[in-house]
Design a protein around this motif. Structure first.
Motif, PDB file in Angstrom:
ATOM      1  N   VAL A 193       0.848  -1.190   0.000  1.00 50.40           N
ATOM      2  CA  VAL A 193       0.000   0.000   0.000  1.00 50.40           C
ATOM      3  C   VAL A 193       0.883   1.239   0.000  1.00 50.40           C
ATOM      4  CG1 VAL A 193      -2.000  -1.067   1.131  1.00 50.40           C
ATOM      5  CG2 VAL A 193      -0.192  -0.061   2.522  1.00 50.40           C
ATOM      6  N   SER A 194       0.311   2.340  -0.443  1.00 48.67           N
ATOM      7  CA  SER A 194       1.003   3.629  -0.380  1.00 48.67           C
ATOM      8  C   SER A 194      -0.044   4.729  -0.355  1.00 48.67           C
ATOM      9  CB  SER A 194       1.949   3.821  -1.573  1.00 48.67           C
ATOM     10  OG  SER A 194       1.223   3.953  -2.771  1.00 48.67           O
ATOM     11  N   ILE A 195       0.406   5.931  -0.077  1.00 48.98           N
ATOM     12  CA  ILE A 195      -0.475   7.089  -0.080  1.00 48.98           C
ATOM     13  C   ILE A 195       0.271   8.237  -0.751  1.00 48.98           C
ATOM     14  CG2 ILE A 195       0.250   7.799   2.233  1.00 48.98           C
ATOM     15  CD1 ILE A 195      -2.646   8.757   2.712  1.00 48.98           C
ATOM     16  N   ASP A 196      -0.401   8.949  -1.642  1.00 46.28           N
ATOM     17  CA  ASP A 196       0.168  10.116  -2.318  1.00 46.28           C
ATOM     18  C   ASP A 196      -0.567  11.360  -1.844  1.00 46.28           C
ATOM     19  OD1 ASP A 196       1.738   8.373  -3.807  1.00 46.28           O
ATOM     20  OD2 ASP A 196       0.536   8.560  -5.635  1.00 46.28           O
ATOM     21  N   ALA A 197       0.108  12.502  -1.886  1.00 44.94           N
ATOM     22  CA  ALA A 197      -0.500  13.802  -1.599  1.00 44.94           C
ATOM     23  C   ALA A 197      -0.426  14.626  -2.881  1.00 44.94           C
ATOM     24  CB  ALA A 197       0.223  14.508  -0.465  1.00 44.94           C
ATOM     25  N   VAL A 198      -1.589  15.024  -3.392  1.00 48.10           N
ATOM     26  CA  VAL A 198      -1.672  15.769  -4.650  1.00 48.10           C
ATOM     27  C   VAL A 198      -2.126  17.188  -4.332  1.00 48.10           C
ATOM     28  CG1 VAL A 198      -2.712  15.867  -6.941  1.00 48.10           C
ATOM     29  CG2 VAL A 198      -2.281  13.641  -5.858  1.00 48.10           C
ATOM     30  N   GLN A 199      -1.273  18.162  -4.645  1.00 43.73           N
ATOM     31  CA  GLN A 199      -1.568  19.556  -4.349  1.00 43.73           C
ATOM     32  C   GLN A 199      -2.103  20.261  -5.577  1.00 43.73           C
ATOM     33  OE1 GLN A 199      -0.462  22.611  -5.429  1.00 43.73           O
ATOM     34  NE2 GLN A 199      -0.190  23.934  -3.712  1.00 43.73           N
ATOM     35  N   THR A 200      -3.201  20.981  -5.433  1.00 43.93           N
ATOM     36  CA  THR A 200      -3.707  21.841  -6.501  1.00 43.93           C
ATOM     37  C   THR A 200      -3.784  23.257  -5.951  1.00 43.93           C
ATOM     38  OG1 THR A 200      -5.979  21.241  -5.913  1.00 43.93           O
ATOM     39  CG2 THR A 200      -4.983  20.076  -7.759  1.00 43.93           C
ATOM     40  N   GLY A 201      -3.152  24.156  -6.616  1.00 45.76           N
ATOM     41  CA  GLY A 201      -3.077  25.542  -6.188  1.00 45.76           C
ATOM     42  C   GLY A 201      -1.857  26.179  -6.811  1.00 45.76           C
ATOM     43  N   VAL A 202      -1.825  27.485  -6.781  1.00 46.70           N
ATOM     44  CA  VAL A 202      -0.770  28.205  -7.490  1.00 46.70           C
ATOM     45  C   VAL A 202       0.497  28.410  -6.683  1.00 46.70           C
ATOM     46  CG1 VAL A 202      -2.369  29.378  -9.020  1.00 46.70           C
ATOM     47  CG2 VAL A 202      -1.801  30.409  -6.829  1.00 46.70           C
ATOM     48  N   THR A 203       0.464  28.109  -5.388  1.00 47.99           N
ATOM     49  CA  THR A 203       1.666  28.260  -4.581  1.00 47.99           C
ATOM     50  C   THR A 203       1.963  26.959  -3.857  1.00 47.99           C
ATOM     51  OG1 THR A 203       0.396  29.070  -2.698  1.00 47.99           O
ATOM     52  CG2 THR A 203       1.263  30.718  -4.198  1.00 47.99           C
ATOM     53  N   SER A 204       3.176  26.843  -3.373  1.00 45.93           N
ATOM     54  CA  SER A 204       3.540  25.621  -2.662  1.00 45.93           C
ATOM     55  C   SER A 204       2.854  25.579  -1.298  1.00 45.93           C
ATOM     56  CB  SER A 204       5.052  25.514  -2.510  1.00 45.93           C
ATOM     57  OG  SER A 204       5.533  26.591  -1.755  1.00 45.93           O
ATOM     58  N   VAL A 205       2.753  24.387  -0.776  1.00 39.36           N
ATOM     59  CA  VAL A 205       2.070  24.143   0.485  1.00 39.36           C
ATOM     60  C   VAL A 205       3.107  24.031   1.594  1.00 39.36           C
ATOM     61  CG1 VAL A 205       0.654  22.415   1.690  1.00 39.36           C
ATOM     62  CG2 VAL A 205       0.218  22.936  -0.682  1.00 39.36           C
ATOM     63  N   GLY A 206       2.685  24.253   2.818  1.00 40.53           N
ATOM     64  CA  GLY A 206       3.537  23.969   3.962  1.00 40.53           C
ATOM     65  C   GLY A 206       3.886  22.493   3.972  1.00 40.53           C
ATOM     66  N   VAL A 207       4.630  22.082   4.933  1.00 42.09           N
ATOM     67  CA  VAL A 207       5.108  20.701   5.008  1.00 42.09           C
ATOM     68  C   VAL A 207       3.951  19.723   5.185  1.00 42.09           C
ATOM     69  CG1 VAL A 207       6.515  19.108   6.369  1.00 42.09           C
ATOM     70  CG2 VAL A 207       7.351  21.406   5.871  1.00 42.09           C
ATOM     71  N   VAL A 208       4.011  18.619   4.418  1.00 42.85           N
ATOM     72  CA  VAL A 208       3.046  17.527   4.517  1.00 42.85           C
ATOM     73  C   VAL A 208       3.852  16.238   4.693  1.00 42.85           C
ATOM     74  CG1 VAL A 208       1.248  16.225   3.329  1.00 42.85           C
ATOM     75  CG2 VAL A 208       1.390  18.697   3.029  1.00 42.85           C
ATOM     76  N   GLY A 209       3.401  15.383   5.583  1.00 43.51           N
ATOM     77  CA  GLY A 209       4.042  14.094   5.786  1.00 43.51           C
ATOM     78  C   GLY A 209       2.998  13.074   6.198  1.00 43.51           C
ATOM     79  N   ALA A 210       3.346  11.793   6.129  1.00 46.35           N
ATOM     80  CA  ALA A 210       2.406  10.746   6.539  1.00 46.35           C
ATOM     81  C   ALA A 210       3.159   9.558   7.121  1.00 46.35           C
ATOM     82  CB  ALA A 210       1.546  10.295   5.363  1.00 46.35           C
ATOM     83  N   ILE A 211       2.516   8.921   8.079  1.00 47.37           N
ATOM     84  CA  ILE A 211       3.032   7.716   8.725  1.00 47.37           C
ATOM     85  C   ILE A 211       2.021   6.598   8.484  1.00 47.37           C
ATOM     86  CG2 ILE A 211       3.565   6.642  10.963  1.00 47.37           C
ATOM     87  CD1 ILE A 211       5.622   8.714  10.138  1.00 47.37           C
ATOM     88  N   ALA A 212       2.505   5.404   8.201  1.00 44.96           N
ATOM     89  CA  ALA A 212       1.649   4.221   8.112  1.00 44.96           C
ATOM     90  C   ALA A 212       1.754   3.482   9.443  1.00 44.96           C
ATOM     91  CB  ALA A 212       2.094   3.320   6.973  1.00 44.96           C
TER      92      ALA A 212
END
Length: 145
Positions: free
Chosen positions: A113-132
């Motif tokens: 399994v895996s998880i992706d983070a898909v950002q939509t918007g014109v600027t970068s996002v703050g930090v995103v992370g994930a733990i399984a």
């Protein structure tokens, strides 16, 4: 059965290495091998996102082999990808739409399994992370780490 010792019944693995996501970009998650565990709970942590129109959508994937991961059917999730995602918000509120953790569980039978983070918007996002968090081991206690 009452679990009084969570520590011996879970194992954690990095699913998304904490990092900022650029404008209209995807942070591809690491593949997690769940062999020996009954399920996985993904914990997604969002940092201080300030842009109000930014959206981060999580996508959970599964596969029998690591090279052919596909999106997980909703029936194999506990909760939803939408609830684990970060919506646009005006204003951003700590604990709700920034500086917040969200979760989605996997109850399917695929080994990887895996998880992706898909950002939509014109600027970068703050930090995103994930733990399984792998849980329900076939043989307890689970190894530490």
């Amino acid at each position: 059965m009452t679990i009084r010792d969570l520590h011996s019944n879970i194992r954690t693995k990095t699913a998304i290495v904490p990092a900022a996501i650029g404008a209209n970009a995807t942070k591809t998650g690491l593949v997690v091998d769940r062999q020996g565990y009954g399920g996985v709970e993904f914990i997604v942590a969002y940092g201080s996102v300030t842009t109000t129109g930014t959206v981060v959508t999580v996508v959970v994937k599964e596969g029998d082999v690591t090279g052919t991961m596909t999106s997980v059917a909703d029936s194999n999730l506990i909760g939803t990808e939408t609830l684990a995602s970060l919506p646009a918000a005006t204003p951003r509120t700590a604990g709700t739409t920034k500086e917040v953790t969200k979760r989605v569980g996997y109850k399917g039978v695929k080994r990887y399994v895996s998880i992706d983070a898909v950002q939509t918007g014109v600027t970068s996002v703050g930090v995103v992370g994930a733990i399984a968090v792998l849980h329900s081991p076939g043989l307890a206690p689970a190894d530490n780490p």
